[in-house]
Write a protein that holds these residues in place. Sequence first.
Motif, PDB file in Angstrom:
ATOM      1  N   THR A   1      10.851   5.858  -2.500  1.00 45.31           N
ATOM      2  CA  THR A   1      11.391   4.428  -2.408  1.00 45.31           C
ATOM      3  C   THR A   1      10.410   3.287  -1.785  1.00 45.31           C
ATOM      4  O   THR A   1      10.826   2.243  -2.044  1.00 45.31           O
ATOM      5  CB  THR A   1      12.828   4.425  -1.582  1.00 45.31           C
ATOM      6  OG1 THR A   1      12.355   5.000  -0.192  1.00 45.31           O
ATOM      7  CG2 THR A   1      14.018   5.231  -2.304  1.00 45.31           C
ATOM      8  N   ALA A   2       9.435   3.674  -1.120  1.00 47.40           N
ATOM      9  CA  ALA A   2       8.912   2.713  -0.376  1.00 47.40           C
ATOM     10  C   ALA A   2       8.291   1.295  -1.139  1.00 47.40           C
ATOM     11  O   ALA A   2       8.627   0.482  -1.143  1.00 47.40           O
ATOM     12  CB  ALA A   2       7.531   3.204   0.691  1.00 47.40           C
ATOM     13  N   GLY A   3       7.136   1.812  -1.930  1.00 44.29           N
ATOM     14  CA  GLY A   3       6.573   0.701  -2.965  1.00 44.29           C
ATOM     15  C   GLY A   3       7.461  -0.114  -3.782  1.00 44.29           C
ATOM     16  O   GLY A   3       7.410  -1.282  -3.456  1.00 44.29           O
ATOM     17  N   ILE A   4       8.092   0.460  -4.495  1.00 49.52           N
ATOM     18  CA  ILE A   4       9.004  -0.256  -5.420  1.00 49.52           C
ATOM     19  C   ILE A   4      10.166  -1.171  -4.566  1.00 49.52           C
ATOM     20  O   ILE A   4      10.440  -2.230  -4.832  1.00 49.52           O
ATOM     21  CB  ILE A   4       9.927   0.513  -6.314  1.00 49.52           C
ATOM     22  CG1 ILE A   4      10.169  -0.145  -7.548  1.00 49.52           C
ATOM     23  CG2 ILE A   4      11.015   1.306  -5.866  1.00 49.52           C
ATOM     24  CD1 ILE A   4      10.451   0.588  -8.755  1.00 49.52           C
ATOM     25  N   GLY A   5      10.427  -0.593  -3.141  1.00 48.56           N
ATOM     26  CA  GLY A   5      11.135  -1.663  -2.427  1.00 48.56           C
ATOM     27  C   GLY A   5      10.697  -2.660  -1.763  1.00 48.56           C
ATOM     28  O   GLY A   5      11.190  -3.874  -2.033  1.00 48.56           O
ATOM     29  N   PHE A   6       9.474  -2.501  -1.292  1.00 47.57           N
ATOM     30  CA  PHE A   6       8.588  -3.841  -0.987  1.00 47.57           C
ATOM     31  C   PHE A   6       8.516  -4.744  -2.130  1.00 47.57           C
ATOM     32  O   PHE A   6       8.546  -5.882  -1.767  1.00 47.57           O
ATOM     33  CB  PHE A   6       7.302  -3.184  -0.295  1.00 47.57           C
ATOM     34  CG  PHE A   6       7.098  -2.802   1.044  1.00 47.57           C
ATOM     35  CD1 PHE A   6       7.260  -3.477   2.093  1.00 47.57           C
ATOM     36  CD2 PHE A   6       7.312  -1.414   1.216  1.00 47.57           C
ATOM     37  CE1 PHE A   6       7.222  -2.965   3.322  1.00 47.57           C
ATOM     38  CE2 PHE A   6       7.282  -0.757   2.596  1.00 47.57           C
ATOM     39  CZ  PHE A   6       7.095  -1.730   3.437  1.00 47.57           C
TER      40      PHE A   6
ATOM     41  N   GLU B   1      17.439   8.375   1.403  1.00 49.40           N
ATOM     42  CA  GLU B   1      18.893   8.503   1.282  1.00 49.40           C
ATOM     43  C   GLU B   1      19.950   7.508   1.382  1.00 49.40           C
ATOM     44  O   GLU B   1      21.175   7.216   0.902  1.00 49.40           O
ATOM     45  CB  GLU B   1      19.537   9.696   2.533  1.00 49.40           C
ATOM     46  CG  GLU B   1      18.842  10.985   2.242  1.00 49.40           C
ATOM     47  CD  GLU B   1      17.434  10.945   2.835  1.00 49.40           C
ATOM     48  OE1 GLU B   1      16.926  11.919   2.962  1.00 49.40           O
ATOM     49  OE2 GLU B   1      16.937   9.937   3.657  1.00 49.40           O
ATOM     50  N   CYS B   2      19.165   6.209   2.147  1.00 49.15           N
ATOM     51  CA  CYS B   2      20.237   5.026   2.043  1.00 49.15           C
ATOM     52  C   CYS B   2      19.341   3.910   1.720  1.00 49.15           C
ATOM     53  O   CYS B   2      18.818   3.041   2.458  1.00 49.15           O
ATOM     54  CB  CYS B   2      20.519   4.853   3.769  1.00 49.15           C
ATOM     55  SG  CYS B   2      21.557   3.561   4.029  1.00 49.15           S
ATOM     56  N   TYR B   3      19.481   3.746   0.192  1.00 44.53           N
ATOM     57  CA  TYR B   3      18.407   2.736  -0.206  1.00 44.53           C
ATOM     58  C   TYR B   3      17.124   2.929  -0.110  1.00 44.53           C
ATOM     59  O   TYR B   3      16.275   2.903  -1.172  1.00 44.53           O
ATOM     60  CB  TYR B   3      18.868   1.296   0.220  1.00 44.53           C
ATOM     61  CG  TYR B   3      20.368   0.624  -0.026  1.00 44.53           C
ATOM     62  CD1 TYR B   3      20.788   0.381  -1.451  1.00 44.53           C
ATOM     63  CD2 TYR B   3      21.251   0.747   0.774  1.00 44.53           C
ATOM     64  CE1 TYR B   3      22.011  -0.365  -1.328  1.00 44.53           C
ATOM     65  CE2 TYR B   3      22.611   0.283   0.761  1.00 44.53           C
ATOM     66  CZ  TYR B   3      22.859  -0.324  -0.473  1.00 44.53           C
ATOM     67  OH  TYR B   3      24.222  -0.549  -0.471  1.00 44.53           O
ATOM     68  N   GLY B   4      16.496   2.898   1.055  1.00 47.84           N
ATOM     69  CA  GLY B   4      14.938   2.853   1.405  1.00 47.84           C
ATOM     70  C   GLY B   4      14.830   2.115   2.509  1.00 47.84           C
ATOM     71  O   GLY B   4      15.578   1.528   3.181  1.00 47.84           O
ATOM     72  N   PRO B   5      13.325   1.928   2.701  1.00 47.21           N
ATOM     73  CA  PRO B   5      13.148   0.708   3.727  1.00 47.21           C
ATOM     74  C   PRO B   5      13.696  -0.700   3.316  1.00 47.21           C
ATOM     75  O   PRO B   5      14.106  -0.853   2.272  1.00 47.21           O
ATOM     76  CB  PRO B   5      11.567   0.731   3.559  1.00 47.21           C
ATOM     77  CG  PRO B   5      11.117   1.086   2.389  1.00 47.21           C
ATOM     78  CD  PRO B   5      12.189   2.375   2.027  1.00 47.21           C
ATOM     79  N   GLY B   6      13.967  -1.456   4.265  1.00 44.10           N
ATOM     80  CA  GLY B   6      14.750  -2.804   4.175  1.00 44.10           C
ATOM     81  C   GLY B   6      16.085  -3.113   4.542  1.00 44.10           C
ATOM     82  O   GLY B   6      16.630  -3.971   4.747  1.00 44.10           O
ATOM     83  N   ILE B   7      16.570  -1.880   5.361  1.00 48.99           N
ATOM     84  CA  ILE B   7      17.978  -2.048   5.904  1.00 48.99           C
ATOM     85  C   ILE B   7      18.004  -2.572   7.413  1.00 48.99           C
ATOM     86  O   ILE B   7      19.092  -2.765   8.119  1.00 48.99           O
ATOM     87  CB  ILE B   7      18.762  -0.651   5.840  1.00 48.99           C
ATOM     88  CG1 ILE B   7      18.350   0.375   6.765  1.00 48.99           C
ATOM     89  CG2 ILE B   7      19.169  -0.230   4.503  1.00 48.99           C
ATOM     90  CD1 ILE B   7      18.981   1.630   6.752  1.00 48.99           C
TER      91      ILE B   7
ATOM     92  N   THR C   1       0.624  -1.232   0.112  1.00 49.17           N
ATOM     93  CA  THR C   1       0.000  -0.070   0.170  1.00 49.17           C
ATOM     94  C   THR C   1       0.805   1.495  -0.031  1.00 49.17           C
ATOM     95  O   THR C   1       0.193   2.246  -0.276  1.00 49.17           O
ATOM     96  CB  THR C   1      -0.984   0.201   1.193  1.00 49.17           C
ATOM     97  OG1 THR C   1      -0.171   0.269   2.310  1.00 49.17           O
ATOM     98  CG2 THR C   1      -1.731  -1.145   1.371  1.00 49.17           C
ATOM     99  N   PRO C   2       2.091   1.193   0.194  1.00 47.93           N
ATOM    100  CA  PRO C   2       2.922   2.562   0.204  1.00 47.93           C
ATOM    101  C   PRO C   2       3.097   2.822  -1.213  1.00 47.93           C
ATOM    102  O   PRO C   2       2.753   2.186  -2.128  1.00 47.93           O
ATOM    103  CB  PRO C   2       4.370   2.311   0.826  1.00 47.93           C
ATOM    104  CG  PRO C   2       4.040   0.977   1.870  1.00 47.93           C
ATOM    105  CD  PRO C   2       3.069   0.309   1.026  1.00 47.93           C
TER     106      PRO C   2
END
Length: 411
Positions: free
Chosen positions: A126-131, A224-230, A119-120
């Motif tokens: 960066t959120a949706g595409i990272g998920f 700034e650092c990849y996105g969510p997921g670190i 849903t982001p």
Amino acid sequence: MQLTEKQLEQIRTQVARLKKVEGGFYAKKLEGINPEDIKTQADFEKLPFSSKQELREAYPLGLAAVPEEEIVRIHSSSGTTGTPVIIPYTQKDVEDWAEMFARCYRMAGMTNRDRIQITPGYGLWTAGIGFQLGAERMGAMTIPMGPGNTDKQLQMMQDLKATVIAATSSYALLLGEEIQKRGIKDKIYLRKGIIGSERWGEKMRSRIKEQLGIELYDIYGLTECYGPGIGINCSKGSGIHVWDDFVYFEILDPVTGLPVPEGEVGEITLTTLVKEGAPLIRFRTHDLAAFIPGECPCGCKHPRITPIMGRSDDMVKVKGCIIFPSSIEEVIKKVQGASSEYRAEIDHVDGRDQMTLYVEVEGGVDRAEAAIDIAYHCKEQLKMTPIVKVVGIGELPRSEKKTKRITDNRF
């Protein structure tokens, strides 16, 4: 956390590479620094910090550390508080990010038999595409909804039998409330929620968990650092495991910039170890957390930090008292019948600062008594007494993205 020899070598390699980027942001910042002199923790801690404002000043592509033909994608911060930060990615950066995200999913107990509803937002954020990247890497079915259109979200959630929801805590709460209102909980197949993008307190966590009947996982990251997921928490505790083979974490005193003792709260400062497109050296995030000492019962050897406790730039001062969103959450946690939802508005009236605190309470609660209780705990915890206005569940606005908890109208 102490740097390992491998991490020191990676940092020397990054610094050497950045110094060769003609006219690059870090080439200027690292002028006069010899990479081979970075031999110890103390040597590393002499490297200059970088700030979000400096990254903004590199707009549009001043952060690029590779030739343009190696950049396969850009992402950007929202720019709501100034010029956006543009972050270039190489193909390796995208693959590394996908691997970290897949690692987060595995930590949360997801498998390739899960169906994740995302849903982001997509696009520059960066959120949706990272998920999605992480889900595709591990082979799970993705339902790329993006934000909003709650009717369609719930329809797809039922028809496609989504088992995992990716959302901000604010939108997860909104969806949970809608599911309860519509009486469709028995038609929902969700078993896990991967929640990110904003801090959330224990009351909010409990409400989402109760309404959706799912396990919740707190994912960490920033544009700034990849996105969510670190980093993400495991099922054994409240700490967030961070992937220190990709990103080195420091937790520093926000004022002095010196490391705080292990277990004390400070500002997360990040250095990317293998990022190519736009590496970071000692980037001050303003996010506040603490390292959790000792080994985790889950067996994962990656270091742990506490959930994000707030941001150093979220702090407001009212009548000489320092207040964070987390401070207000601690207050309402003590009040019987108070929900997780609140808003604070700060004004300057007749020469004095004044805070009005709106708090939702459950039906059947005596609102006058709740207001007195909240004011008492504010005086005890925050050392100041706001004007308290108690409202019913659902009366405060809901957000499909992040919720702004404190509005300062003085400036």
